[in-house]
Design a protein around this motif. Structure first.
Motif, PDB file in Angstrom:
ATOM      1  N   TRP A   1     -10.648  -2.228  -1.785  1.00  0.00           N
ATOM      2  CA  TRP A   1      -8.521  -1.946  -0.946  1.00  0.00           C
ATOM      3  C   TRP A   1      -8.850  -0.531  -0.819  1.00  0.00           C
ATOM      4  O   TRP A   1      -7.723  -0.778   0.258  1.00  0.00           O
ATOM      5  CB  TRP A   1      -7.487  -2.739  -1.819  1.00  0.00           C
ATOM      6  CG  TRP A   1      -7.189  -2.077  -3.257  1.00  0.00           C
ATOM      7  CD1 TRP A   1      -7.992  -2.652  -4.610  1.00  0.00           C
ATOM      8  CD2 TRP A   1      -6.484  -0.687  -3.454  1.00  0.00           C
ATOM      9  NE1 TRP A   1      -7.602  -1.344  -5.399  1.00  0.00           N
ATOM     10  CE2 TRP A   1      -6.475  -1.061  -5.170  1.00  0.00           C
ATOM     11  CE3 TRP A   1      -6.106  -0.167  -2.668  1.00  0.00           C
ATOM     12  CZ2 TRP A   1      -6.035   0.359  -5.424  1.00  0.00           C
ATOM     13  CZ3 TRP A   1      -4.462   0.734  -3.164  1.00  0.00           C
ATOM     14  CH2 TRP A   1      -5.002   0.889  -5.030  1.00  0.00           C
ATOM     15  N   GLN A   2      -8.993   0.260  -1.643  1.00  0.00           N
ATOM     16  CA  GLN A   2      -8.737   1.752  -1.623  1.00  0.00           C
ATOM     17  C   GLN A   2      -9.383   2.186  -0.078  1.00  0.00           C
ATOM     18  O   GLN A   2      -9.052   3.494   0.321  1.00  0.00           O
ATOM     19  CB  GLN A   2      -9.197   2.556  -2.529  1.00  0.00           C
ATOM     20  CG  GLN A   2      -8.075   2.222  -3.785  1.00  0.00           C
ATOM     21  CD  GLN A   2      -8.114   2.729  -4.526  1.00  0.00           C
ATOM     22  OE1 GLN A   2      -8.811   3.106  -5.757  1.00  0.00           O
ATOM     23  NE2 GLN A   2      -8.018   4.571  -4.882  1.00  0.00           N
TER      24      GLN A   2
ATOM     25  N   GLU B   1       1.015  -1.309   0.273  1.00  0.00           N
ATOM     26  CA  GLU B   1       0.051  -0.116  -0.492  1.00  0.00           C
ATOM     27  C   GLU B   1       0.710   1.212   0.206  1.00  0.00           C
ATOM     28  O   GLU B   1       0.535   2.434  -0.288  1.00  0.00           O
ATOM     29  CB  GLU B   1      -1.077  -0.216   1.332  1.00  0.00           C
ATOM     30  CG  GLU B   1      -2.207  -0.833   1.510  1.00  0.00           C
ATOM     31  CD  GLU B   1      -3.065  -1.153   2.514  1.00  0.00           C
ATOM     32  OE1 GLU B   1      -3.898  -2.110   2.325  1.00  0.00           O
ATOM     33  OE2 GLU B   1      -2.436  -0.514   3.456  1.00  0.00           O
TER      34      GLU B   1
ATOM     35  N   TRP C   1       1.989   1.753  -3.312  1.00  0.00           N
ATOM     36  CA  TRP C   1       0.865   2.541  -4.419  1.00  0.00           C
ATOM     37  C   TRP C   1       1.190   4.141  -4.412  1.00  0.00           C
ATOM     38  O   TRP C   1       1.560   4.575  -4.813  1.00  0.00           O
ATOM     39  CB  TRP C   1       0.397   1.997  -4.049  1.00  0.00           C
ATOM     40  CG  TRP C   1      -0.942   2.267  -4.436  1.00  0.00           C
ATOM     41  CD1 TRP C   1      -1.159   2.310  -6.521  1.00  0.00           C
ATOM     42  CD2 TRP C   1      -1.966   3.463  -3.852  1.00  0.00           C
ATOM     43  NE1 TRP C   1      -2.711   2.633  -6.722  1.00  0.00           N
ATOM     44  CE2 TRP C   1      -3.048   3.100  -5.549  1.00  0.00           C
ATOM     45  CE3 TRP C   1      -2.802   4.121  -3.037  1.00  0.00           C
ATOM     46  CZ2 TRP C   1      -3.954   4.521  -5.578  1.00  0.00           C
ATOM     47  CZ3 TRP C   1      -3.343   4.924  -2.849  1.00  0.00           C
ATOM     48  CH2 TRP C   1      -4.630   4.878  -4.358  1.00  0.00           C
TER      49      TRP C   1
ATOM     50  N   GLU D   1      -1.895  -2.142  -8.237  1.00  0.00           N
ATOM     51  CA  GLU D   1      -3.421  -2.223  -8.562  1.00  0.00           C
ATOM     52  C   GLU D   1      -3.988  -3.176  -8.066  1.00  0.00           C
ATOM     53  O   GLU D   1      -4.822  -3.839  -7.686  1.00  0.00           O
ATOM     54  CB  GLU D   1      -3.972  -0.756  -8.915  1.00  0.00           C
ATOM     55  CG  GLU D   1      -3.872   0.279  -8.052  1.00  0.00           C
ATOM     56  CD  GLU D   1      -4.265   1.868  -8.918  1.00  0.00           C
ATOM     57  OE1 GLU D   1      -4.973   1.665 -10.483  1.00  0.00           O
ATOM     58  OE2 GLU D   1      -4.419   3.091  -9.211  1.00  0.00           O
ATOM     59  N   ARG D   2      -3.246  -4.298  -9.186  1.00  0.00           N
ATOM     60  CA  ARG D   2      -4.313  -5.468  -8.963  1.00  0.00           C
ATOM     61  C   ARG D   2      -3.471  -6.227  -7.847  1.00  0.00           C
ATOM     62  O   ARG D   2      -4.151  -6.853  -7.721  1.00  0.00           O
ATOM     63  CB  ARG D   2      -3.449  -6.065 -10.560  1.00  0.00           C
ATOM     64  CG  ARG D   2      -3.766  -7.255 -10.628  1.00  0.00           C
ATOM     65  CD  ARG D   2      -3.192  -7.760 -12.090  1.00  0.00           C
ATOM     66  NE  ARG D   2      -3.798  -8.928 -12.342  1.00  0.00           N
ATOM     67  CZ  ARG D   2      -4.018  -9.386 -13.969  1.00  0.00           C
ATOM     68  NH1 ARG D   2      -2.684  -8.973 -14.802  1.00  0.00           N
ATOM     69  NH2 ARG D   2      -4.081 -10.870 -14.267  1.00  0.00           N
TER      70      ARG D   2
ATOM     71  N   LEU E   1      -2.736  -5.438  -5.019  1.00  0.00           N
ATOM     72  CA  LEU E   1      -3.697  -5.068  -3.881  1.00  0.00           C
ATOM     73  C   LEU E   1      -5.479  -5.653  -3.740  1.00  0.00           C
ATOM     74  O   LEU E   1      -5.752  -5.885  -3.046  1.00  0.00           O
ATOM     75  CB  LEU E   1      -3.595  -3.736  -3.768  1.00  0.00           C
ATOM     76  CG  LEU E   1      -2.638  -2.842  -3.509  1.00  0.00           C
ATOM     77  CD1 LEU E   1      -2.178  -1.017  -2.892  1.00  0.00           C
ATOM     78  CD2 LEU E   1      -2.133  -2.755  -2.256  1.00  0.00           C
ATOM     79  N   ALA E   2      -5.541  -5.149  -5.035  1.00  0.00           N
ATOM     80  CA  ALA E   2      -6.820  -5.425  -5.262  1.00  0.00           C
ATOM     81  C   ALA E   2      -6.982  -7.336  -5.013  1.00  0.00           C
ATOM     82  O   ALA E   2      -7.855  -7.461  -4.381  1.00  0.00           O
ATOM     83  CB  ALA E   2      -7.415  -5.806  -6.931  1.00  0.00           C
TER      84      ALA E   2
ATOM     85  N   THR F   1       1.954   1.421 -11.927  1.00  0.00           N
ATOM     86  CA  THR F   1       1.221   2.065 -11.028  1.00  0.00           C
ATOM     87  C   THR F   1      -0.272   1.010 -11.043  1.00  0.00           C
ATOM     88  O   THR F   1      -0.988   0.542  -9.871  1.00  0.00           O
ATOM     89  CB  THR F   1       0.428   3.180 -11.377  1.00  0.00           C
ATOM     90  OG1 THR F   1       1.440   4.165 -10.867  1.00  0.00           O
ATOM     91  CG2 THR F   1      -0.908   3.765  -9.903  1.00  0.00           C
TER      92      THR F   1
ATOM     93  N   ARG G   1       2.489   5.908  -7.332  1.00  0.00           N
ATOM     94  CA  ARG G   1       1.458   7.499  -8.007  1.00  0.00           C
ATOM     95  C   ARG G   1       2.112   8.674  -8.081  1.00  0.00           C
ATOM     96  O   ARG G   1       2.038   9.520  -9.288  1.00  0.00           O
ATOM     97  CB  ARG G   1       0.143   7.378  -7.126  1.00  0.00           C
ATOM     98  CG  ARG G   1      -0.472   7.694  -7.985  1.00  0.00           C
ATOM     99  CD  ARG G   1      -1.683   7.595  -6.794  1.00  0.00           C
ATOM    100  NE  ARG G   1      -2.361   8.259  -5.511  1.00  0.00           N
ATOM    101  CZ  ARG G   1      -3.526   8.315  -4.495  1.00  0.00           C
ATOM    102  NH1 ARG G   1      -4.603   7.912  -5.224  1.00  0.00           N
ATOM    103  NH2 ARG G   1      -3.085   8.972  -3.865  1.00  0.00           N
TER     104      ARG G   1
END
Length: 210
Positions: free
Chosen positions: A86-87, A38, A41, A75-76, A78-79, A71, A45
């Protein structure tokens, strides 16, 4: 070579942080790995949100290479780690926020400083990052080069060694004078220190149980 020599102490401190040592040693749970991802990310970003504006810059432009972009992969991952939401409620650690803010500041006001952050992150991903990927796959059972570790997989770079060689040639050819080179070296050291601060705060969140 100048950067590597000058930043050796800071680089070693970052690599040998308690949090990273515990995570690479398989002594922390997957929740620690997720929290680390996280934080990455937020940093990437910041790095990549400025890339379009810097693409034509004579100093930073040559380093903006789409095959490096991370990025979407983060995100993949973290999903996979946290599900579709996840956000929700996600906030950077104070050290992460400071790190990302410095990256954005350099991107907007000092392209050579942005290059310093670009170098310390992406060349590290292509090198030591592969150790983290291997550990994550082994420790938490992620599919090899699959969801959960895609951040570390550069599918569009067929020959990482050759890519890193070319990247270092670009760095050597940076169109700046000696004073500016010194400032870039100092910013690389600052980048490692900012990274170490993130590790320190992660270590406080995930102290190793006795």
């Amino acid at each position: 070579m100048l950067i590597r020599t000058a930043s050796h102490e800071q680089h070693t401190e970052a690599e040998n942080s308690t949090f990273m040592s515990d995570m690479l040693g398989g002594r922390l749970g997957v929740d620690a790995y997720r929290r680390y991802t996280e934080q990455l990310w937020f940093v990437y970003r910041a790095l990549e949100s400025c890339s379009a504006e810097l693409a034509a810059d004579p100093v930073a432009g040559p380093f903006i290479q789409p095959e490096l972009a991370r990025t979407a992969e983060l995100e993949r991952d973290l999903a996979h780690l946290g599900g579709a939401d996840w956000q929700t409620g996600l906030r950077p650690l104070p050290a992460t926020a400071a790190y990302a803010a410095r990256v954005v500041e350099c991107a907007r006001t000092w392209p050579a400083g942005y290059v310093a952050h670009h170098y310390t992150r992406y060349l590290g991903d292509l090198s030591g990052g592969q150790i983290i990927r291997g550990t994550a796959e082994k420790t938490w059972g992620f599919e090899r080069k699959g969801d959960g570790v895609r951040f570390y997989v550069f599918e569009d770079i067929a020959n990482p060694a050759a890519f890193k060689r070319h990247y270092r040639e670009l760095l050597d050819a940076l169109p700046v004078d000696d004073l500016e080179k010194h400032r870039v070296v100092e910013e690389c050291k600052r980048a490692f220190a900012l990274n170490t601060a993130v590790f320190r705060e992660l270590g406080e969140q995930f102290p190793l149980s006795a």
